[in-house]
Design an enzyme around this catalytic site. Sequence first.
Site, short mmCIF file in Angstrom:
data_model
loop_
_atom_site.label_atom_id
_atom_site.label_comp_id
_atom_site.label_asym_id
_atom_site.label_seq_id
_atom_site.Cartn_x
_atom_site.Cartn_y
_atom_site.Cartn_z
N ARG A 266 0.81 -1.23 0.00
CA ARG A 266 0.00 0.00 0.00
C ARG A 266 0.84 1.27 0.00
NH1 ARG A 266 -2.85 -3.18 3.38
NH2 ARG A 266 -4.74 -4.03 2.43
N LYS B 78 3.45 11.76 -10.71
CA LYS B 78 2.62 10.92 -11.58
C LYS B 78 3.41 9.65 -11.86
CE LYS B 78 0.67 13.99 -14.84
NZ LYS B 78 0.19 13.94 -16.23
N GLU C 190 11.36 19.26 -23.85
CA GLU C 190 10.47 19.55 -22.71
C GLU C 190 10.97 20.78 -21.95
OE1 GLU C 190 7.63 17.99 -22.15
OE2 GLU C 190 7.81 15.96 -22.99
N LYS D 159 8.90 23.09 -13.57
CA LYS D 159 7.99 21.97 -13.31
C LYS D 159 7.61 21.95 -11.82
CE LYS D 159 6.08 17.75 -14.01
NZ LYS D 159 5.95 16.56 -14.81
N GLU E 93 -3.55 18.02 -11.39
CA GLU E 93 -3.89 18.47 -12.72
C GLU E 93 -5.30 19.02 -12.85
OE1 GLU E 93 -3.60 15.84 -16.38
OE2 GLU E 93 -1.54 16.49 -16.13
N ARG F 227 -1.51 22.86 -14.05
CA ARG F 227 -0.69 21.79 -14.60
C ARG F 227 -1.04 21.47 -16.05
NH1 ARG F 227 1.28 16.68 -10.89
NH2 ARG F 227 2.57 15.69 -12.45
N ASN G 44 0.84 20.50 -20.91
CA ASN G 44 0.44 19.75 -22.11
C ASN G 44 0.70 20.51 -23.40
OD1 ASN G 44 -0.41 17.57 -20.65
ND2 ASN G 44 -2.52 18.30 -20.47
N HIS H 160 1.53 18.85 -26.68
CA HIS H 160 1.28 17.42 -26.51
C HIS H 160 0.02 16.92 -27.20
CE1 HIS H 160 4.58 17.65 -23.75
NE2 HIS H 160 4.48 16.38 -23.40
N HIS I 97 1.28 14.01 -29.20
CA HIS I 97 0.92 12.62 -28.91
C HIS I 97 0.43 11.89 -30.14
CE1 HIS I 97 0.44 12.61 -24.30
NE2 HIS I 97 1.41 11.80 -24.66
N HIS J 62 9.30 10.86 -28.08
CA HIS J 62 8.28 11.70 -27.47
C HIS J 62 8.65 13.19 -27.60
CE1 HIS J 62 5.24 13.06 -24.65
NE2 HIS J 62 6.19 13.69 -23.97
N1 LIG Z 1 5.44 10.80 -14.93
C1 LIG Z 1 5.43 11.86 -15.70
O1 LIG Z 1 5.00 12.93 -15.28
C2 LIG Z 1 5.98 11.73 -17.09
C3 LIG Z 1 6.20 12.89 -17.86
C4 LIG Z 1 6.77 12.74 -19.11
C5 LIG Z 1 7.10 11.49 -19.59
N2 LIG Z 1 6.85 10.38 -18.83
C6 LIG Z 1 7.21 9.05 -19.31
O2 LIG Z 1 8.63 8.99 -19.46
C7 LIG Z 1 8.94 7.99 -20.41
C8 LIG Z 1 10.03 8.49 -21.31
O3 LIG Z 1 11.18 8.76 -20.54
P1 LIG Z 1 12.63 8.80 -21.18
O4 LIG Z 1 12.60 9.64 -22.38
O5 LIG Z 1 13.57 9.13 -20.10
O6 LIG Z 1 12.79 7.31 -21.72
P2 LIG Z 1 13.47 5.97 -21.18
O7 LIG Z 1 13.32 5.83 -19.75
O8 LIG Z 1 12.95 4.89 -22.03
O9 LIG Z 1 15.00 6.21 -21.53
C9 LIG Z 1 15.40 6.28 -22.88
C10 LIG Z 1 16.52 5.26 -23.17
O10 LIG Z 1 17.74 5.75 -22.66
C11 LIG Z 1 18.35 4.80 -21.81
N3 LIG Z 1 19.03 5.59 -20.79
C12 LIG Z 1 18.48 6.28 -19.79
N4 LIG Z 1 19.41 6.98 -19.13
C13 LIG Z 1 20.59 6.73 -19.72
C14 LIG Z 1 21.92 7.17 -19.50
N5 LIG Z 1 22.22 8.08 -18.56
N6 LIG Z 1 22.88 6.69 -20.29
C15 LIG Z 1 22.59 5.80 -21.28
N7 LIG Z 1 21.35 5.37 -21.55
C16 LIG Z 1 20.36 5.83 -20.77
C17 LIG Z 1 17.22 3.94 -21.33
O11 LIG Z 1 17.68 2.68 -20.98
C18 LIG Z 1 16.30 3.92 -22.53
O12 LIG Z 1 16.73 2.92 -23.42
C19 LIG Z 1 7.65 7.65 -21.12
O13 LIG Z 1 7.21 6.40 -20.68
C20 LIG Z 1 6.68 8.71 -20.66
O14 LIG Z 1 5.36 8.27 -20.60
C21 LIG Z 1 6.31 10.50 -17.61
ZN LIG Z 2 6.04 15.23 -22.55
#
Ligand SMILES: NC(=O)c1ccc[n+]([C@@H]2O[C@H](COP(=O)([O-])OP(=O)(O)OC[C@H]3O[C@@H](n4cnc5c(N)ncnc54)[C@H](O)[C@@H]3O)[C@@H](O)[C@H]2O)c1
Ligand SMILES: [Zn+2]
Length: 537
Positions: free
Chosen positions: A294, A316, A358, A400, A410, A414, A418, A421, A425, A437
Site C-alpha cells: 500500500r 505521476k 520539454e 515543473k 492536474e 498543470r 500539455n 502534446h 501525442h 516523445h
Molecule cells: N510521470 C510523468 O510525469 C511523465 C512525464 C513525461 C514522460 N513520462 C514518461 O517517461 C517515459 C520516457 O522517458 P525517457 O525519455 O527518459 O525514456 P526511457 O526511460 O525509455 O529512456 C530512454 C533510453 O535511454 C536509456 N538511458 C536512460 N538513461 C541513460 C543514461 N544516462 N545513459 C545511457 N542510456 C540511458 C534507457 O535505458 C532507454 O533505453 C515515457 O514512458 C513517458 O510516458 C512520464
Molecule cells: Zn512530454
Amino acid sequence: MQRIALIGLSGSGKTTVGQLLAQTLGWNYIDIDQQVEAQAQQPITEIITQAGEAAFRRLESQALTAALSETNVVIATGGGIVEDPANRERLRESAFTVWLHAPVGSLVQRLAGTTDRPLLADGPEARLSQMLSRRAPLYAAIADWMLATKRLSTTQVVDEILRGYRLQRPAADPAELRVTTPGGSYTVHAGHGVLDELPGWIERLGLRGKLWLISDTTVFPLHGERVCRLLRDSGRTVQAHAIPAGEQYKNLATVSQVYGWLLEQSVERGDAILALGGGVVGDLAGFVAASVLRGIAVIQLPTTVLAMVDSAIGGKTGVDHAVGKNLIGAFHQPALVLADTSMLPTLDAAERAAGWAEAIKHGVIGDAELFAELKRHARAVLSLQEPITGTLIRRAAAHKVQVVSGDEREHGGRIMLNYGHTIGHAIEIESGFTLRHGEAVAIGMMAAGLIAVKLGLFDAAALDEQREVLAAFGLPTRIPATIDAQRVLQRIGSDKKVRSKRVRWVLPTQIGATIVRDDVPLELVAEVIAETQASEA
Ligand SMILES: NC(=O)c1ccc[n+]([C@@H]2O[C@H](COP(=O)([O-])OP(=O)(O)OC[C@H]3O[C@@H](n4cnc5c(N)ncnc54)[C@H](O)[C@@H]3O)[C@@H](O)[C@H]2O)c1
Ligand SMILES: [Zn+2]
C-alpha cells in the site's frame, strides 16, 4: 528560518532540551519566562498575584515578539503562551515550532517539589489534565514537529528535533528546489555530481530500512554500480534489479515481476525504492512504490534529460496498457529527486535533444528567461558543458516544480504542461513511435504555436523564435511526410486529455505565457496540420 521554538506544558522538558539544542546548534537560548521576570524584576508568581494573569500575558507576548525578531535562537516558551491567538500566529509564522508532549503522569513527577509554577498550585494532576485537554489542540495547530518525550533522553529529543528541522527547513542551498503538494513535500536537487549527496539525504530523510534499487538493463551497467557502492560505503543495505530497457516493458507484466522480486525478499513498509533511469524506470518504479504494501517511499534518480526536467518531478507514476499509454497509475510523490547531470554523457545525443524539447516547452509556457538561456547556450548544453548544463536542467526543473506545487492533480495550472502534446501525442503514435516523445512534442509545439498565430493570439515572429531554438537543439519542427494527416486529426479527438469531447488547447500568447482555449475549430486544426507538414520554413 533560523529559529526553533519549543511549546508544551510545564514539565515537558522545554528548558533542558532548549539549552542543549541551542548549544548543539551554536545558537542563543531564550527562555520567555526568564525574560518576563527580568523585565518585571519579580518572579512570575508575584506578577500574577499583584498585577493579575492578564498583565503577565501581556509581558509574555512582548517577550515573545522580541525573541522572534532575533535569528539563530532556540526559544523556550511558557505552557500557556498558545492561549493567545496572536502568539500562535507569531509562532506559526516565524519559527520552526516543536511541541514537546509528555503524559500528565510524568509531568506531575517532574514538577513534584517545585513551588514556582503558580498556575499549578492546587491539585496538580487534575489541573494538568484540564490544561492538556484545552491546550493540546492549540499546540497541535501550530506545531511543525511533535515529539512524545516520555521514553527519550534529552539528547535523543534534541536529535529528533534536529532531524525534523532539517527535513522541513526551506531549501538552504539555492540549488535545491522544494516541491510542496498535499501529497508530500520534497527536495529536487539538480547539478553535476549531486548523486554523491544521496547517502546523506537518505539519513536526513530518516529512511532507515532496506533500499531497493530499480533500474533498467541499459542504465544499470553504466551507473548502477556507482549508486550501490555509494550506499554500501555508507553502511546501507541495497539490492538491485534491472528491468528490460524500453517503453514496451512499461507494463503490468514488468510491475508484477518487480513485485515478486520485492515480496520474495520480504520488503517492508519502512524500506525505500530508488528509481535509477529515464522516465520509463521512474514511472514504473514509482508505481511499484505507490502500490506495494500500500505504498513505500521512492527516491527518483533520473538519468535522462526528460526525466530530470519532467517525469521525475510531480508524482505521476504508472504504466501502459494495451489500450493506450499511461492508462494505469497513481499519484505518489517521491521523497527526494536527485538529478545528476554527470550521468548524461552516456545517453544517446538524440535522446538528450528530445529531453531538451520539454525544457524548451517549460520556457515557452512560463519562463521566458529560461527560453532565452536555452537559445544562448544551445551548443554548450548539447556538448554537456558544465556548469551551464546543470544550471539549465535545474532551471527547467524549477518550472515543473513551480507548476506541480500549485496543482498536484492536474485540476488547474498543470494543464499548461500539455503544451505541444495534443498534436504531439497523435504524431508520436502515428509515427509508430519512430519519433521520440520529445521530437513529437517539438513538432506539436510548432503546430500549437501556429494555431495561436492564426487565432491572433501569438506573434509570428515569436513562433519563428521557437522554431529556431527547437532547430538549434536538432529537433524536428515539421510533421514527417510519411505521416497521415487525417489520422492525426482523428487521434486528437480521442486523446485522454480531452474533457467532454472538447479539446483543450494550450496556446502561447507570448514566449513565457500561455492560455487554454477549448473553442479552436477543427477546420483550423486541419489547416495547421497540413501547413506544418508541408511548410519548408
Ligand atoms: N510521470 C510523468 O510525469 C511523465 C512525464 C513525461 C514522460 N513520462 C514518461 O517517461 C517515459 C520516457 O522517458 P525517457 O525519455 O527518459 O525514456 P526511457 O526511460 O525509455 O529512456 C530512454 C533510453 O535511454 C536509456 N538511458 C536512460 N538513461 C541513460 C543514461 N544516462 N545513459 C545511457 N542510456 C540511458 C534507457 O535505458 C532507454 O533505453 C515515457 O514512458 C513517458 O510516458 C512520464
Ligand atoms: Zn512530454
